[in-house]
Design a protein around this motif. Structure first.
Motif, PDB file in Angstrom:
ATOM      1  N   MET A   9       8.494  12.835   4.974  1.00 15.16           N
ATOM      2  CA  MET A   9       8.733  11.784   5.980  1.00 15.16           C
ATOM      3  C   MET A   9      10.050  11.125   5.602  1.00 15.16           C
ATOM      4  O   MET A   9      10.303  10.877   4.418  1.00 15.16           O
ATOM      5  CB  MET A   9       7.585  10.768   5.931  1.00 15.16           C
ATOM      6  CG  MET A   9       7.663   9.637   6.921  1.00 15.16           C
ATOM      7  SD  MET A   9       7.261  10.108   8.616  1.00 15.16           S
ATOM      8  CE  MET A   9       5.515  10.438   8.488  1.00 15.16           C
ATOM      9  N   GLU A  10      10.881  10.826   6.595  1.00 20.00           N
ATOM     10  CA  GLU A  10      12.184  10.268   6.224  1.00 20.00           C
ATOM     11  C   GLU A  10      12.603   9.135   7.132  1.00 20.00           C
ATOM     12  O   GLU A  10      12.385   9.148   8.345  1.00 20.00           O
ATOM     13  CB  GLU A  10      13.254  11.364   6.218  1.00 20.00           C
ATOM     14  CG  GLU A  10      13.361  12.114   7.520  1.00 20.00           C
ATOM     15  CD  GLU A  10      14.154  13.400   7.380  1.00 20.00           C
ATOM     16  OE1 GLU A  10      14.825  13.593   6.358  1.00 20.00           O
ATOM     17  OE2 GLU A  10      14.094  14.207   8.314  1.00 20.00           O
ATOM     18  N   SER A  11      13.171   8.126   6.490  1.00 19.57           N
ATOM     19  CA  SER A  11      13.869   7.070   7.217  1.00 19.57           C
ATOM     20  C   SER A  11      15.326   7.154   6.755  1.00 19.57           C
ATOM     21  O   SER A  11      15.673   8.001   5.927  1.00 19.57           O
ATOM     22  CB  SER A  11      13.267   5.706   6.895  1.00 19.57           C
ATOM     23  OG  SER A  11      13.473   5.391   5.529  1.00 19.57           O
ATOM     24  N   SER A  37      18.258  10.670  13.839  1.00 21.62           N
ATOM     25  CA  SER A  37      19.101   9.820  14.689  1.00 21.62           C
ATOM     26  C   SER A  37      20.281   9.256  13.914  1.00 21.62           C
ATOM     27  O   SER A  37      21.242   8.778  14.508  1.00 21.62           O
ATOM     28  CB  SER A  37      18.264   8.685  15.292  1.00 21.62           C
ATOM     29  OG  SER A  37      17.721   7.875  14.272  1.00 21.62           O
ATOM     30  N   TRP A  38      20.223   9.301  12.573  1.00 22.44           N
ATOM     31  CA  TRP A  38      21.356   8.822  11.779  1.00 22.44           C
ATOM     32  C   TRP A  38      22.236   9.976  11.290  1.00 22.44           C
ATOM     33  O   TRP A  38      23.140   9.786  10.487  1.00 22.44           O
ATOM     34  CB  TRP A  38      20.892   7.939  10.614  1.00 22.44           C
ATOM     35  CG  TRP A  38      19.801   8.525   9.773  1.00 22.44           C
ATOM     36  CD1 TRP A  38      19.964   9.250   8.625  1.00 22.44           C
ATOM     37  CD2 TRP A  38      18.390   8.440  10.000  1.00 22.44           C
ATOM     38  NE1 TRP A  38      18.738   9.637   8.142  1.00 22.44           N
ATOM     39  CE2 TRP A  38      17.755   9.145   8.958  1.00 22.44           C
ATOM     40  CE3 TRP A  38      17.601   7.854  10.985  1.00 22.44           C
ATOM     41  CZ2 TRP A  38      16.362   9.274   8.880  1.00 22.44           C
ATOM     42  CZ3 TRP A  38      16.221   7.988  10.898  1.00 22.44           C
ATOM     43  CH2 TRP A  38      15.624   8.680   9.854  1.00 22.44           C
ATOM     44  N   GLN A  62      12.007  16.415   7.869  1.00 18.32           N
ATOM     45  CA  GLN A  62      10.651  15.921   8.093  1.00 18.32           C
ATOM     46  C   GLN A  62       9.709  17.003   8.614  1.00 18.32           C
ATOM     47  O   GLN A  62      10.110  17.853   9.404  1.00 18.32           O
ATOM     48  CB  GLN A  62      10.703  14.763   9.094  1.00 18.32           C
ATOM     49  CG  GLN A  62       9.369  14.053   9.255  1.00 18.32           C
ATOM     50  CD  GLN A  62       9.572  12.654   9.796  1.00 18.32           C
ATOM     51  OE1 GLN A  62      10.418  11.925   9.296  1.00 18.32           O
ATOM     52  NE2 GLN A  62       8.819  12.279  10.805  1.00 18.32           N
ATOM     53  N   GLN A 105       9.614   4.384   8.223  1.00 18.49           N
ATOM     54  CA  GLN A 105       9.595   4.548   9.676  1.00 18.49           C
ATOM     55  C   GLN A 105      10.621   5.599  10.066  1.00 18.49           C
ATOM     56  O   GLN A 105      11.824   5.386   9.950  1.00 18.49           O
ATOM     57  CB  GLN A 105       9.917   3.196  10.331  1.00 18.49           C
ATOM     58  CG  GLN A 105       9.854   3.178  11.829  1.00 18.49           C
ATOM     59  CD  GLN A 105      10.041   1.754  12.363  1.00 18.49           C
ATOM     60  OE1 GLN A 105      10.004   0.785  11.604  1.00 18.49           O
ATOM     61  NE2 GLN A 105      10.263   1.620  13.650  1.00 18.49           N
ATOM     62  N   SER A 106      10.153   6.731  10.515  1.00  8.04           N
ATOM     63  CA  SER A 106      11.069   7.812  10.877  1.00  8.04           C
ATOM     64  C   SER A 106      11.411   7.703  12.359  1.00  8.04           C
ATOM     65  O   SER A 106      11.027   6.742  13.034  1.00  8.04           O
ATOM     66  CB  SER A 106      10.409   9.159  10.583  1.00  8.04           C
ATOM     67  OG  SER A 106       9.473   9.467  11.603  1.00  8.04           O
ATOM     68  N   ASP A 107      12.079   8.712  12.868  1.00  8.56           N
ATOM     69  CA  ASP A 107      12.364   8.751  14.302  1.00  8.56           C
ATOM     70  C   ASP A 107      11.082   8.936  15.112  1.00  8.56           C
ATOM     71  O   ASP A 107      11.056   8.688  16.309  1.00  8.56           O
ATOM     72  CB  ASP A 107      13.337   9.896  14.617  1.00  8.56           C
ATOM     73  CG  ASP A 107      14.763   9.568  14.170  1.00  8.56           C
ATOM     74  OD1 ASP A 107      15.132   8.382  14.211  1.00  8.56           O
ATOM     75  OD2 ASP A 107      15.494  10.500  13.786  1.00  8.56           O
ATOM     76  N   GLY A 108      10.050   9.407  14.456  1.00  8.64           N
ATOM     77  CA  GLY A 108       8.778   9.621  15.155  1.00  8.64           C
ATOM     78  C   GLY A 108       7.658   8.857  14.478  1.00  8.64           C
ATOM     79  O   GLY A 108       7.460   7.669  14.707  1.00  8.64           O
ATOM     80  N   ASP A 109       6.930   9.558  13.598  1.00  2.00           N
ATOM     81  CA  ASP A 109       5.794   8.941  12.914  1.00  2.00           C
ATOM     82  C   ASP A 109       6.254   7.930  11.858  1.00  2.00           C
ATOM     83  O   ASP A 109       7.434   7.866  11.505  1.00  2.00           O
ATOM     84  CB  ASP A 109       4.947  10.023  12.233  1.00  2.00           C
ATOM     85  CG  ASP A 109       4.279  10.945  13.245  1.00  2.00           C
ATOM     86  OD1 ASP A 109       4.165  10.546  14.418  1.00  2.00           O
ATOM     87  OD2 ASP A 109       3.890  12.054  12.858  1.00  2.00           O
TER      88      ASP A 109
END
Lengths: 320, 278
Positions: free
Chosen positions: A177-179, A31-32, A38, B133-137
């Motif tokens: 996993m990514e933020s 979304s960014w 991921q 905190q990702s777009d999903g999990d």
């Protein structure tokens, strides 16, 4: 992990590079706005880290050669009576045999791409001497206590986790996993999660040595570039003669090729271990998750069994 | 408070105004929560409790620790109960087990062995953990023992296998992240021997109060150990240091003398000197 996957046929990495350019607009994105890396992946491969010497500087096998290599890799060989392998548990009883797992097919003759011969650079005299010291100590004291056993047997860290992250014999699953500001690269074995900050510039905090070093990442276009230094000085990387230096440097580049695959490239520079930097790459392929918890230490029967076996040998007047 | 109120009564006309101001400020706080692209509270960050729950979930005075030789370094800091209602509702046999655990805590606490702490203990150990905190999990990465778990926000299913950190199914109830954790191995809940079995089901609730504080609640159902479900609650505080990051606490090597010391060559030599069989 799902143990019933056969290997999937992929194009060569050379072909994949052109796919990367062609598909850039269609990559799944966060979304960014960055490409989404991921997912759950395997880096299981039949490509050796080092190229067989007789292949010289030939980077790719022919189709026939690659298929023959695949067949050899998928053939279960009988273990020799009296060897450690023979008394080890059966890998295929637990879905851990190579033929039972999704394996990335490739025509590459080695993971190492530089030096051009596809082999690790020569070890430095310093590393060879250090390696000899370590081996001599282990020969004399290797079973004295838990602390003399290998880091992997002690469930502290496994060398293939890197960085660089390299394929190993089994359990080659990776979760990403990514933020927006962090990316986690979690190796199934042994549930080590590298939490890597994404930043505009190198961190300035003064940190203590870390088992997998301290990393930071940045986006160069659609490629995530991760730089790592500040290692523990205790982990001997795959193929090295001695532990990697605290101030060694590793650069990793991760990019998405398509919805199913990531390209993983790396360069290692440790002048205390090798006469020159070396680089490699391979493909990570999506698998069906989840990655199950690898509770190495909690289920470590091997370490106490090895020690009690050693004490039993000594009680009979022998040397383990 | 009551005494002070009666000594300095709030003028009646101002009281409703005060309530209104509080409501407004609460509303502003809710709006100011950091949020992800999908509008959910953004829980990304490194979090840690500031309490003594890991020593004892129930109210406890300062006491000598399990290892006297450490002096005050090994002492137990005091703390109030974090259990709603004050006490954990053990079944009689389980209460006896808890007392036995306490007696054996120096060697039997899974924390001493560096075993992954499971839930909810992982949350309130005196070590930070990071929420990614990702777009999903989501992923929660704990400093202690390098424990890690994925919060499955869409792939909801029963725990496929038992594990130390369990299987987590998560969903949002308004601004609260609710996680159901099952498939956990039996484990201790603190250093005083409180425990739960592999039958337990843990419902966690993470509610962000402001950008720096999460309200954490965990309800534990385990009919083999407790007479009724019970809930613990506490705030989690965000690490705001610049460049804050999790550092290694790979404690397996710190537990080796405890777990395997009796199998070392030195221990065998000591046993022989004492005339015992190794």
């Amino acid at each position: 992990m799902n143990a019933s996957f056969p290997y999937r046929t992929l194009s060569t990495i050379a072909l994949l590079s052109s796919a990367l350019a062609a598909a850039a607009d269609e990559l799944p994105r966060t979304s960014w706005g960055t490409p989404s890396l991921q997912g759950y992946y395997t880096n299981a491969t039949i490509v050796p880290l080092e190229r067989p010497v007789d292949l010289g500087e030939r980077e790719f096998l022919t189709e026939e050669e690659a298929q023959a290599r695949l067949e050899r890799a998928m053939t279960v060989t009988e273990t020799q009576p009296g060897t450690e392998a023979d008394v080890h548990y059966q890998f295929d009883d637990y879905g851990m045999a190579r033929a039972q797992n999704q394996t990335v097919f490739s025509h590459r003759s080695s993971i190492i791409t530089s030096p051009k011969n596809g082999r690790l650079p020569p070890a430095t005299p310093e590393a060879l001497a250090r390696g000899q010291e370590i081996r001599a100590w282990r020969a004399e004291h290797g079973f004295d206590s838990a602390k003399e056993r290998s880091l992997s047997e002690r469930c502290i860290i496994w060398a293939h986790e890197g960085p660089p992250l390299l394929p190993t014999g089994y359990n080659n699953h990776v979760q990403i996993m990514e933020s927006k500001n962090h990316i986690v690269i979690m190796s199934e074995m042994i549930h080590d999660a590298r939490v890597i900050p994404i930043r505009d510039s190198a961190p300035t905090a003064v940190l203590p040595p870390q088992w997998q070093g301290s990393s930071w990442g940045r986006w160069e276009g659609d490629t995530l570039v991760i730089e790592t230094t500040g290692f523990s000085g205790r982990v001997t990387p795959t193929g090295a003669a001695a532990p990697m230096a605290v101030d060694a440097k590793v650069v990793e580049r991760i990019s998405r090729i398509d919805a199913e695959t990531l390209k993983y490239e790396f360069t290692v520079n440790d002048p205390t271990l090798w006469e020159a930097p070396w680089s490699g790459d391979y493909v990570m392929q999506a698998v069906e998750g989840p990655v199950f918890e690898y509770a190495c230490h909690e289920g470590n029967y091997g370490l106490p069994n090895n020690l009690s076996g050693a004490r039993a040998i000594e009680a009979k007047g022998g040397k383990p | 408070m009551l005494q002070r109120s009666s000594a300095h009564p709030t003028p009646g006309l101002l009281r409703p105004l005060g309530v209104a101001l509080l409501l407004v400020s609460a509303n502003v706080a809710a709006q100011e929560l950091p949020r992800t692209a999908d509008g959910k509270p953004d829980l990304n960050g490194i979090w840690q409790v500031m309490n003594t729950a890991n020593w004892n979930l129930e109210a406890h005075s300062a006491t000598q620790g399990a290892t006297e030789i450490l002096g005050a370094i090994g002492a137990v800091p005091p703390g109030p109960s974090v259990v709603k209602g004050g006490h954990i509702p053990y079944l009689p046999e389980a209460k006896a087990q808890k007392e036995q655990n306490f007696q054996n805590r120096r060697t039997e606490d899974p924390e001493a062995k560096c075993y992954m702490p499971g839930l909810p203990r992982a949350t309130y150990m005196p070590y930070p953990f990071q929420i990614v905190q990702s777009d999903g999990d989501l992923m929660m990465v704990y400093q202690f023992a390098g424990a890690v778990r994925t919060i499955n926000m869409s792939n909801h299913q029963p725990a496929p296998v038992d594990s130390w950190m369990g299987w987590s199914n998560g969903h949002w109830e308004g601004d609260t992240l609710v996680i159901e954790v099952t498939g956990l191995n039996a484990n201790w809940l603190d250093r005083s021997g409180n425990f739960a079995s592999e039958q337990r089901r843990v419902i966690e609730r993470y509610t962000m109060l402001n950008p720096y504080v999460i309200s954490y609640e965990a309800t534990i159902e385990d009919p083999t150990v407790f007479s009724e479900p019970w809930t613990l609650s506490m705030p989690l505080y965000k690490h705001v240091e610049e460049e804050a990051r999790l550092l290694d606490f790979k404690c397996a090597e710190f537990a080796e003398e405890l777990l395997y010391g009796h199998l070392s060559k030195d221990a065998a030599a000591r046993s022989n000197a004492a005339g015992e069989q190794p």
